[in-house]
Design an enzyme around this catalytic site. Structure first.
Site, PDB file in Angstrom:
ATOM      1  N   HIS A 281      -4.907  -4.003   7.979  1.00 46.05           N
ATOM      2  CA  HIS A 281      -5.133  -2.878   7.064  1.00 46.05           C
ATOM      3  C   HIS A 281      -5.770  -3.263   5.749  1.00 46.05           C
ATOM      4  O   HIS A 281      -5.864  -2.429   4.845  1.00 46.05           O
ATOM      5  CB  HIS A 281      -3.811  -2.176   6.742  1.00 46.05           C
ATOM      6  CG  HIS A 281      -3.211  -1.450   7.901  1.00 46.05           C
ATOM      7  ND1 HIS A 281      -3.455  -0.120   8.153  1.00 46.05           N
ATOM      8  CD2 HIS A 281      -2.392  -1.879   8.883  1.00 46.05           C
ATOM      9  CE1 HIS A 281      -2.784   0.256   9.231  1.00 46.05           C
ATOM     10  NE2 HIS A 281      -2.133  -0.794   9.701  1.00 46.05           N
TER      11      HIS A 281
ATOM     12  N   LYS B 229      -4.036   7.673  -5.649  1.00 47.26           N
ATOM     13  CA  LYS B 229      -3.878   6.525  -4.744  1.00 47.26           C
ATOM     14  C   LYS B 229      -3.165   5.452  -5.542  1.00 47.26           C
ATOM     15  O   LYS B 229      -2.984   5.605  -6.753  1.00 47.26           O
ATOM     16  CB  LYS B 229      -5.238   6.008  -4.270  1.00 47.26           C
ATOM     17  CG  LYS B 229      -6.246   5.816  -5.420  1.00 47.26           C
ATOM     18  CD  LYS B 229      -7.635   5.426  -4.933  1.00 47.26           C
ATOM     19  CE  LYS B 229      -8.464   6.540  -4.390  1.00 47.26           C
ATOM     20  NZ  LYS B 229      -8.665   6.565  -2.956  1.00 47.26           N
ATOM     21  N   ARG B 230      -2.742   4.363  -4.892  1.00 47.56           N
ATOM     22  CA  ARG B 230      -2.136   3.283  -5.649  1.00 47.56           C
ATOM     23  C   ARG B 230      -3.110   2.777  -6.717  1.00 47.56           C
ATOM     24  O   ARG B 230      -4.328   2.838  -6.544  1.00 47.56           O
ATOM     25  CB  ARG B 230      -1.739   2.128  -4.719  1.00 47.56           C
ATOM     26  CG  ARG B 230      -0.508   2.421  -3.892  1.00 47.56           C
ATOM     27  CD  ARG B 230       0.725   2.644  -4.740  1.00 47.56           C
ATOM     28  NE  ARG B 230       1.198   1.435  -5.370  1.00 47.56           N
ATOM     29  CZ  ARG B 230       2.235   0.714  -4.974  1.00 47.56           C
ATOM     30  NH1 ARG B 230       2.934   1.081  -3.916  1.00 47.56           N
ATOM     31  NH2 ARG B 230       2.609  -0.372  -5.616  1.00 47.56           N
TER      32      ARG B 230
ATOM     33  N   LYS C  69      -9.707  -0.376  -6.451  1.00 45.23           N
ATOM     34  CA  LYS C  69      -9.891   1.064  -6.265  1.00 45.23           C
ATOM     35  C   LYS C  69     -10.617   1.698  -7.457  1.00 45.23           C
ATOM     36  O   LYS C  69     -11.059   2.843  -7.403  1.00 45.23           O
ATOM     37  CB  LYS C  69      -8.544   1.753  -6.034  1.00 45.23           C
ATOM     38  CG  LYS C  69      -7.868   1.308  -4.728  1.00 45.23           C
ATOM     39  CD  LYS C  69      -6.506   1.969  -4.548  1.00 45.23           C
ATOM     40  CE  LYS C  69      -5.700   1.404  -3.393  1.00 45.23           C
ATOM     41  NZ  LYS C  69      -6.090   1.948  -2.076  1.00 45.23           N
TER      42      LYS C  69
ATOM     43  N   THR D 263      -7.394   7.081   3.444  1.00 47.88           N
ATOM     44  CA  THR D 263      -7.048   8.247   4.250  1.00 47.88           C
ATOM     45  C   THR D 263      -6.947   9.471   3.350  1.00 47.88           C
ATOM     46  O   THR D 263      -7.100  10.603   3.815  1.00 47.88           O
ATOM     47  CB  THR D 263      -5.704   8.042   4.986  1.00 47.88           C
ATOM     48  OG1 THR D 263      -4.740   7.532   4.062  1.00 47.88           O
ATOM     49  CG2 THR D 263      -5.859   7.076   6.140  1.00 47.88           C
TER      50      THR D 263
ATOM     51  N   LYS E 253      -8.009  13.672   3.700  1.00 49.64           N
ATOM     52  CA  LYS E 253      -7.169  14.819   3.338  1.00 49.64           C
ATOM     53  C   LYS E 253      -7.918  15.755   2.393  1.00 49.64           C
ATOM     54  O   LYS E 253      -7.858  16.987   2.528  1.00 49.64           O
ATOM     55  CB  LYS E 253      -5.861  14.334   2.685  1.00 49.64           C
ATOM     56  CG  LYS E 253      -4.983  13.535   3.634  1.00 49.64           C
ATOM     57  CD  LYS E 253      -3.911  12.703   2.926  1.00 49.64           C
ATOM     58  CE  LYS E 253      -3.384  11.627   3.878  1.00 49.64           C
ATOM     59  NZ  LYS E 253      -2.586  10.581   3.209  1.00 49.64           N
TER      60      LYS E 253
HETATM   61  C1  26W Z   1       4.319  -5.467  -0.052  1.00 53.79           C
HETATM   62  C2  26W Z   1       3.072  -6.021   0.411  1.00 53.79           C
HETATM   63  C3  26W Z   1       2.079  -5.141   1.019  1.00 53.79           C
HETATM   64  C4  26W Z   1       0.869  -5.682   1.384  1.00 53.79           C
HETATM   65  C5  26W Z   1      -0.077  -4.923   1.975  1.00 53.79           C
HETATM   66  C6  26W Z   1       2.324  -3.802   1.259  1.00 53.79           C
HETATM   67  C7  26W Z   1       1.375  -3.032   1.837  1.00 53.79           C
HETATM   68  C8  26W Z   1       0.182  -3.600   2.211  1.00 53.79           C
HETATM   69  C9  26W Z   1      -0.831  -2.760   2.922  1.00 53.79           C
HETATM   70  C10 26W Z   1      -1.683  -3.616   3.839  1.00 53.79           C
HETATM   71  C11 26W Z   1      -1.636  -2.009   1.969  1.00 53.79           C
HETATM   72  C12 26W Z   1      -2.170  -0.748   2.533  1.00 53.79           C
HETATM   73  O1  26W Z   1      -1.511   0.264   2.489  1.00 53.79           O
HETATM   74  N1  26W Z   1      -3.395  -0.778   3.032  1.00 53.79           N
HETATM   75  C13 26W Z   1      -4.084   0.462   3.280  1.00 53.79           C
HETATM   76  O2  26W Z   1      -3.931   0.852   4.631  1.00 53.79           O
HETATM   77  C14 26W Z   1      -4.481   2.142   4.845  1.00 53.79           C
HETATM   78  C15 26W Z   1      -4.169   2.558   6.247  1.00 53.79           C
HETATM   79  O3  26W Z   1      -4.893   1.797   7.152  1.00 53.79           O
HETATM   80  C16 26W Z   1      -5.963   2.138   4.546  1.00 53.79           C
HETATM   81  O4  26W Z   1      -6.440   3.448   4.658  1.00 53.79           O
HETATM   82  C17 26W Z   1      -6.234   1.628   3.125  1.00 53.79           C
HETATM   83  O5  26W Z   1      -7.616   1.488   2.908  1.00 53.79           O
HETATM   84  C18 26W Z   1      -5.542   0.295   2.919  1.00 53.79           C
HETATM   85  O6  26W Z   1      -5.646  -0.107   1.559  1.00 53.79           O
END
Ligand code: 26W
Length: 750
Positions: free
Chosen positions: A288, A476-477, A482, A584, A588
């Site tokens: 991801h 978004k985060r 971003k 995503t 939306k």
């Molecule tokens: C706590 C560590 C951690 C590390 C990575 C938590 C969460 C992550 C994820 C990989 C971050 C994440 O949410 N990635 C997002 O995934 C979405 C679903 O596929 C994509 O649409 C986003 O672009 C991507 O940033």
């Protein structure tokens, strides 16, 4: 490891096709239905896109009648509640279980034991194989809670199974009886901390011991339960891949590869090669993110101390994999070191996942290409058949039917309600781009949603916003890649221009932000403070006279998204090209009739393909250009500072006290990061200044297009009509056919 479900009530009522009936009955009881929905605490058991995607997938799986489980952790505290105090983010605990667990059903009968640490000794058995005796370990019980996931208009109700930890002593008092008092207390302590809190760092891994414990905990629990159930019904483990598929959601659950090997070899007495063959057929891995900070790597010391038997298995997987590499590439130590699962004192979970899976997928076409050609190129070279793309999607049940009842009704009144289970049916709206009556009503639903949001903003913040202004939203985060900063710089530039020329011909615009920052992410937190400082400056300036307004909405979460997105005119998707795996939120917004301003990144590329270039605003560097510039080091942000007056003016405002009269140095780290580099990073790592000019020009085109009400309405409708591809129903059909070979099971009711 994350499921960002949002509230259950409305979604369950909609999927049972009982929404209106439920509403009516509740109102008859003299209860305000909306108030009732809002009383449910939003389960924030995820960080952002990855967790929300998992929740959309569950909705689609049930709607499409696929038998499936979501397997995760019942965190007692979800993603922190964000407060803004004096412009700064402050984190408060999110006690979502405070008023009880409305939907979870405890399944004590499925509890299993999970072991950590201790010593493992191999003992030869009479048949020549080894048995591994664990001693001195600590253990806790894993107890599942099941949450219902009903499909829309189907009898399928899948399960979201979240594991909670419990002390073993409440199950058996043996260690107390044996007098092992301190061990027993340690185990109680472990049980009460293990599932306490979700790690709130998105795209940034800190390597905390408790996080690895959480990962092994819910993986071991899930696999034990799966194999128990499988072996109750079957004795031939070669059938396992036909009956069970695991989709590993990023690297977080990838210890599953080794745990499955352990269970098959140690507990069910399979030979290594047979177990390995089965494991690879059962597991698949979704990547991801290409942010290297987010790829999980565990120090060997920690990993082997916490999971001694698992570490032995990982070493053996690595030994065999390296042997294979030698047959492929000869004894090339650099190549082998680069690709090894265990190297440089670390266990690399992404590599374990790739080697132990039959499928590796990215989440948008461009993302998968970058994985194949750059990030994971070496692995693509040896396993080309494993790599595939599954472009993300969103569920229209939550992201249109539930969150935007006005637009839903208008659509259903016009083309029927088949779009709820087949989003491509929205193409039936295309003829209405020429229908003035339809378009008027279409834009009126948008206006109503904007009024609702304006009222909410007024009660929450006291700021008055004009529902006839352009609602421009970035939610978004908060992350540097971003580029919320680029958005802020555009606002400051507009402000500067209005100050020098109050007669400037621009339409009123309301800029809305919502974003949580990881608690330890300094730059991100500073950007939140900056947004709030710019808001103070702009919102209270008489010369501006309300023509631009800036809002930072506190505590952005799924429920707030459901209110903001239906009210958006402009969707900000402005990441540095090559960095956003998919996005995503972009889907939306599109589904709710907003126009995207964005880079050629993630799923924006595919949105462009669907709507055509006249119905989206694309700007900035391409991924190839950004990757090349990052690599060759040719980019010099000072050159832009020197020649671009607007850039210079905005940057100067970061250090001249306009935004922070009491502390001129407050935003200096941002200034330095852009012009000189900060904390080891390249100057302007994310090309904010590089893309500024192109962004500002494109924003002018947004302004120009909005002046033409009819042209805007048409483009907005084309966005809605062309969003069919981005249903998670489409995505799930692809996973089911192309990775899992999963068949639908129709549930018949007597
Ligand atoms: C706590 C560590 C951690 C590390 C990575 C938590 C969460 C992550 C994820 C990989 C971050 C994440 O949410 N990635 C997002 O995934 C979405 C679903 O596929 C994509 O649409 C986003 O672009 C991507 O940033």
């Amino acid at each position: 490891m994350e499921f960002l479900t949002g509230r259950f009530l409305g979604n369950i009522a909609i999927n049972m096709k009982k929404y209106d009936a439920v509403r009516e009955v509740i109102e008859e009881l003299g209860i305000d239905y909306n108030e009732l929905e809002n009383a449910e605490k939003d389960p924030g058991l995820g960080n952002g896109g990855l967790g929300r995607l998992a929740a959309c997938f569950l909705d689609s799986l049930s709607t499409l009648q696929y038998p499936a489980y979501g397997c995760g952790i019942r965190y007692h505290y979800g993603i922190f509640e964000q407060r803004i105090e004096n412009g700064y983010q402050v984190e408060k605990p999110d006690n979502w279980l405070e008023n009880g667990d409305i939907w979870g059903v405890k399944r004590q009968e499925y509890a299993v034991e999970i072991k950590f640490g201790g010593r493992v000794t191999p003992v030869r058995k009479p048949d020549g194989n080894f048995k591994f005796i664990a001693e001195n370990y600590q253990s806790v019980m894993a107890v599942p809670y099941d949450y219902p996931i009903p499909g829309y208009g189907t009898n399928t109700v899948n399960t979201l199974r979240l594991w909670d930890s419990a002390a073993k002593n409440s199950f058996d008092l043996q260690s107390f009886n044996k007098g092992d008092y301190s061990k027993s207390l340690e185990e109680q302590n472990l049980a009460s901390t293990l599932t306490e809190v979700l790690y709130p760092a998105d795209e940034f891994i800190s390597g905390k011991e408790l996080r690895l414990k959480q990962q092994y905990f819910f993986i071991s629990a899930t696999l034990q339960r799966v194999l128990n159930r499988f072996s109750e019904m079957h004795s031939d483990f070669n059938m396992l891949p036909d009956k069970v598929q695991f989709q590993l959601n990023d690297t977080h659950p990838t210890v599953a590869v080794a745990e499955l090997m352990r269970l098959l070899v140690d507990e069910y007495n399979l030979q290594w090669n047979d177990a390995w063959d089965i494991t690879r057929k059962v597991c698949s891995y979704t990547n991801h993110t290409i942010m290297s900070e987010a790829l999980e790597k565990w120090p060997i010391e920690l990993f082997s101390r916490l999971l001694p038997r698992i570490y032995m298995i990982v070493e053996e997987i690595n030994r065999r994999f390296c042997a294979l590499l030698i047959t492929r590439f000869g004894d090339d130590p650099i190549k082998i070191r680069n690709m090894a699962i265990v190297a440089d004192g670390q266990v690399r979970m992404a590599y374990l996942a790739i080697v132990g899976s039959h499928s590796v997928n990215g989440v948008a076409a461009i993302h998968t290409e970058i994985l194949k050609n750059q990030e994971l190129r070496d692995f693509y070279d040896i396993y080309p058949e494993k790599f595939n793309n599954k472009t993300n999607g969103i569920t229209q049940r939550r992201w249109l039917a539930h969150c935007n009842p006005l637009l839903s009704k208008h659509i259903t009144d016009t083309i029927g309600d088949t779009w709820i289970t087949d989003l491509s049916k929205l193409e039936g709206l295309l003829p209405y781009t020429e229908d003035a009556v339809f378009l008027d009503k279409f834009m009126d639903t948008k206006r109503q949603n904007k009024i609702v949001l304006s009222n909410y903003i007024m009660t929450k913040t006291g700021v008055s916003v004009d529902p006839d202004s352009i609602f421009d939203i970035q939610v978004k985060r908060l992350h540097e890649y971003k580029r919320q900063l680029l958005n802020v710089f555009h606002i400051l530039d507009l402000y500067n221009q209005l100050k020098t020329n109050p007669a400037l011909d621009i339409l009123p615009r309301t800029f809305i932000f919502g974003a949580k920052s990881a608690a330890s992410y300094r730059m991100a937190k500073l950007i939140i403070k900056l947004i709030n400082s710019v808001a103070d400056l702009v919102n209270n300036d008489k010369v501006i006279d309300g023509r631009i307004k800036v809002l930072f909405m506190e505590n952005y979460n799924v429920s707030m998204a459901e209110m903001l997105i239906p009210a958006a005119d402009v969707s900000e998707q402005i990441s540095t090209a090559g960095k956003e795996a998919s996005g995503t939120g972009n889907m939306k917004f599109m589904l709710n009739g907003a126009l995207t301003i964005g880079t050629l990144d993630g799923a924006n590329v595919e949105i462009l393909e669907e709507v055509g270039k006249d119905n989206i605003f694309i700007f900035g560097l391409t991924a190839d250009e950004a990757i090349k510039m990052a690599r060759d080091g040719s980019y010099a942000p000072w050159d832009i500072y020197n020649i671009n007056h607007s850039v210079r003016a905005v940057l100067t405002q970061l250090i001249n006290g306009v935004l922070s009269p009491d502390d001129h140095y407050l935003f200096k780290d941002l200034y330095d990061a852009l012009l000189s580099g900060w904390g080891g990073a390249r100057a302007d790592e994310y090309f904010v200044l590089k893309d500024f000019d192109s962004y500002v020009k494109t924003q002018k085109m947004v302004n120009g297009k909005y002046k033409n009400k009819n042209a805007w309405a048409k483009s907005a409708l084309i966005n809605v009509a062309k969003s069919g591809k981005f249903s998670s129903d489409r995505t799930i059909e692809q996973y089911a056919k192309e990775i899992w070979d999963l068949k639908k099971v129709e549930i018949k009711m007597q």
